[in-house]
Design a protein around this motif. Structure first.
Motif, PDB file in Angstrom:
ATOM      1  N   ARG A 197      42.926  -2.943 -17.912  1.00 12.57           N
ATOM      2  CA  ARG A 197      43.131  -2.462 -19.288  1.00 12.57           C
ATOM      3  C   ARG A 197      42.868  -3.576 -20.295  1.00 12.57           C
ATOM      4  N   GLU A 206      43.669   6.959 -20.006  1.00 13.15           N
ATOM      5  CA  GLU A 206      44.828   7.856 -20.257  1.00 13.15           C
ATOM      6  C   GLU A 206      46.059   7.050 -20.646  1.00 13.15           C
ATOM      7  N   VAL A 207      46.301   5.943 -19.895  1.00 10.79           N
ATOM      8  CA  VAL A 207      47.477   5.106 -20.182  1.00 10.79           C
ATOM      9  C   VAL A 207      47.366   4.521 -21.597  1.00 10.79           C
ATOM     10  N   GLY A 263      37.231   7.595 -11.776  1.00  4.94           N
ATOM     11  CA  GLY A 263      38.672   7.860 -11.665  1.00  4.94           C
ATOM     12  C   GLY A 263      39.504   6.718 -12.211  1.00  4.94           C
ATOM     13  N   ASN A 264      39.122   5.501 -11.826  1.00  2.99           N
ATOM     14  CA  ASN A 264      39.847   4.306 -12.240  1.00  2.99           C
ATOM     15  C   ASN A 264      39.825   4.170 -13.771  1.00  2.99           C
ATOM     16  N   GLY A 296      39.133   6.492 -15.981  1.00  2.00           N
ATOM     17  CA  GLY A 296      39.821   7.636 -16.603  1.00  2.00           C
ATOM     18  C   GLY A 296      41.326   7.431 -16.650  1.00  2.00           C
ATOM     19  N   ARG A 297      41.886   6.940 -15.531  1.00  2.00           N
ATOM     20  CA  ARG A 297      43.359   6.723 -15.478  1.00  2.00           C
ATOM     21  C   ARG A 297      43.787   5.681 -16.510  1.00  2.00           C
ATOM     22  N   HIS A 298      43.025   4.577 -16.597  1.00  2.00           N
ATOM     23  CA  HIS A 298      43.421   3.507 -17.533  1.00  2.00           C
ATOM     24  C   HIS A 298      43.266   3.959 -18.987  1.00  2.00           C
ATOM     25  N   THR A 332      51.166  -2.643 -20.673  1.00  6.02           N
ATOM     26  CA  THR A 332      50.149  -1.612 -20.930  1.00  6.02           C
ATOM     27  C   THR A 332      48.813  -2.270 -21.226  1.00  6.02           C
TER      28      THR A 332
END
Lengths: 101, 101
Positions: free
Chosen positions: B15, B49-50, B42-43, B45-47, B9
């Motif tokens: 990240r 979120e994780v 987008g990139n 935002g996704r990271h 993670t």
């Protein structure tokens, strides 16, 4: 240059482990890599394929008595790519204090 | 313990960049993270979120005049997880000589 523009082929944790162990060992066989890094045959085989396709490792097949064995070693290209990756990690490490525990 | 049993993670290169920049900045908004790490909305935002799902970062929404902004910061859990990751990277770095170039 983005200091986090790491080479994913090497940065992936299992492949980083394989490359570092090979850097230290010079050459190692599958059995050694599997036990040292706690990997399955399939997992190790897939990662070795990725590293060989990138030109970072070379494999050599041989026999130990009647037992077939596969040895793996870093190529010169792999050694320099690992050093560049580790140089970037060295920079990141310098930016974060060690944990107390 | 397998010294390469890194926390994927955090270890994933984008990240790892986000966590290190937040560690230094204390708090940063999306625009700063996007430009510093050369990411798309987008990139990033996704990271985020994780990392938020793992409890490693917290986000805060606000306005800069009439412009909506999102700030991100490490949680205490994120800070200690980053330090553990970097401790492991410090061990790996110590095993490989710097590159000459």
């Amino acid at each position: 240059m983005n200091p986090f523009d790491l080479d994913e082929t090497i940065h992936q944790r299992t492949r980083l482990g394989i490359m570092t162990v090979l850097y230290e060992a010079g050459e190692a066989d599958f059995a050694f890599l599997k036990s040292t890094l706690d990997l399955t045959d399939g997992n190790l085989g897939r990662h070795i394929e990725v590293l060989a396709a990138a030109g970072y490792v070379a494999t050599r097949r041989g026999y130990d008595g009647r037992r077939a064995r596969t040895w793996v070693s870093l190529t010169p290209q792999g050694t320099s790519a690992l050093r560049i990756e580790v140089d970037m990690l060295r920079d990141i490490v310098g930016r974060v204090q060690p944990s107390q525990n």
